[in-house]
Write an enzyme that holds these catalytic residues in place. Structure first.
Site, mmCIF file in Angstrom:
data_model
loop_
_atom_site.group_PDB
_atom_site.id
_atom_site.type_symbol
_atom_site.label_atom_id
_atom_site.label_comp_id
_atom_site.label_asym_id
_atom_site.label_seq_id
_atom_site.Cartn_x
_atom_site.Cartn_y
_atom_site.Cartn_z
ATOM 1 N NE ARG A 1 -1.628 -2.172 2.882
ATOM 2 C CZ ARG A 1 -1.681 -3.442 2.520
ATOM 3 N NH1 ARG A 1 -2.680 -3.870 1.808
ATOM 4 N NH2 ARG A 1 -0.754 -4.306 2.890
ATOM 5 C CB THR A 2 3.471 2.520 2.274
ATOM 6 O OG1 THR A 2 2.682 2.154 3.408
ATOM 7 C CG2 THR A 2 4.141 3.847 2.542
ATOM 8 C CE LYS B 1 27.423 -3.876 -6.224
ATOM 9 N NZ LYS B 1 27.671 -2.822 -7.213
ATOM 10 N NE ARG C 1 7.174 0.497 5.108
ATOM 11 C CZ ARG C 1 5.924 0.085 4.910
ATOM 12 N NH1 ARG C 1 5.694 -1.126 4.453
ATOM 13 N NH2 ARG C 1 4.908 0.879 5.175
ATOM 14 C CG HIS D 1 3.483 3.668 8.715
ATOM 15 N ND1 HIS D 1 3.609 4.569 7.670
ATOM 16 C CD2 HIS D 1 3.101 2.482 8.139
ATOM 17 C CE1 HIS D 1 3.335 3.955 6.528
ATOM 18 N NE2 HIS D 1 3.025 2.691 6.788
HETATM 19 N N1 ASP Z 1 1.248 -1.862 6.671
HETATM 20 C C1 ASP Z 1 1.435 -1.425 8.051
HETATM 21 C C2 ASP Z 1 2.899 -1.154 8.324
HETATM 22 O O1 ASP Z 1 3.696 -1.127 7.416
HETATM 23 C C3 ASP Z 1 0.814 -2.344 9.032
HETATM 24 C C4 ASP Z 1 1.354 -3.741 9.098
HETATM 25 O O2 ASP Z 1 2.310 -4.102 8.413
HETATM 26 O O3 ASP Z 1 0.785 -4.510 9.874
HETATM 27 O O4 ASP Z 1 3.247 -0.917 9.468
#
Ligand code: ASP
Length: 285
Positions: free
Chosen positions: A34-35, A63, A84, A112
């Site tokens: 999603r993100t 590397k 991330r 987040h």
């Molecule tokens: N998608 C969310 C996160 O990246 C929630 C999860 O992974 O449970 O934190």
């Protein structure tokens, strides 16, 4: 930001060319659906594009390149970065090495924040912020979406109930910050007794990948599940949210109820991230 996101959701064409020629660098050192996809969609819907690092195991990280070096290089390829990473504090640390804006798309079990923006947007659309009672259930220890949302809710007239096994309660630092912010909060080990007071129930996945010991995970896995029958005790207007992905916390029969908002919640990620990118790329964030 939420007002701007609502404006964009109403008339996305009005911003379709706004950031033509701009590039967003996407660095995902941890899995994401999603993100990453909603940031990509948001950037493209603003007329811009992305440059993606690709899978970690095919990048120079393999590397032995340090995070500081990676972001110092990549900042030269893009107007803003979204990252991330599995380590808490990594986004803050990386941002100190570079001049372009860096958005935290999840730092380990830390925070987040852009998920929280779309969570707030969804809460506002469904329940509003006046006299709001929110239950947050599941993995409150490792769930970064919980940490960010709980902080953010202290800015509103919201009562927060945290429901989890004792071993997965809020980390001490988060609890301390909430107290400092004057949060109205209570902690519970059972949903029963609280459910009927809630306007929003925010369910989370047990974050299996963060447990140091698989046995510890197994002890708590499968607890704190809801189905349509569980929700008989809830207010008719209860909004059920989940940052997704779900494993087994919400049974499929909840999807058919009026309570379920988690897919719409995920969709809200696009206008909200468009609003955020718009602010950042204009240099006014
Ligand atoms: N998608 C969310 C996160 O990246 C929630 C999860 O992974 O449970 O934190």
């Amino acid at each position: 930001m939420l007002d701007r996101a609502a404006e964009i959701a109403d008339d996305p064409d009005a911003v379709a060319d706004r950031h033509r020629g701009k590039l967003l660098g996407t660095l995902f050192f941890e899995p994401s659906t999603r993100t990453k996809m909603s940031f990509t969609a948001a950037m493209k819907r603003l007329g811009g594009d992305i440059v993606d690092m690709g899978p970690v195991d095919q990048s120079s990280v393999k590397k032995g390149e340090s995070l500081a070096d990676t972001v110092r290089v990549v900042e030269g390829y893009a107007d803003a970065l979204v990252m991330r990473h599995p380590l808490e504090g990594s986004a803050k640390m990386a941002s100190e090495f570079i001049d372009v804006p860096l958005i935290n798309a999840g730092d380990g079990a830390g925070q987040h924040p852009t998920q929280t923006l779309l969570d707030l947007y969804t809460i506002r659309e469904n329940a509003g912020f006046d006299d709001l009672t929110v239950g947050i259930m599941g993995d409150l220890k490792y769930g970064r979406t919980v940490h960010s949302l709980a902080h953010a809710l202290t800015n509103f007239d919201a009562q927060q109930h945290f429901i989890s096994p004792e071993s997965l309660q809020l980390p001490r630092g988060v609890r301390y910050d909430l107290h400092e912010a004057g949060a109205s909060m209570r902690e519970h080990t059972e949903l029963g007794g609280v459910l009927e007071t809630l306007d929003v129930l925010y369910v989370t996945r047990i974050q299996r990948e963060r447990f140091p010991d698989e046995n510890e995970y197994r002890e708590v896995a499968g607890q704190y599940q809801i189905d349509a029958d569980t929700l008989d005790a809830a207010k008719d207007e209860l909004t059920v949210m989940h940052p997704l992905p779900r494993v087994d916390e919400i049974a499929a029969d909840v999807d058919e109820t009026e309570h379920a908002q988690y897919f719409q919640q995920a969709h809200n990620g696009v206008p909200v991230r468009m609003a955020l990118l718009d602010l950042i790329l204009e240099g006014s964030a």
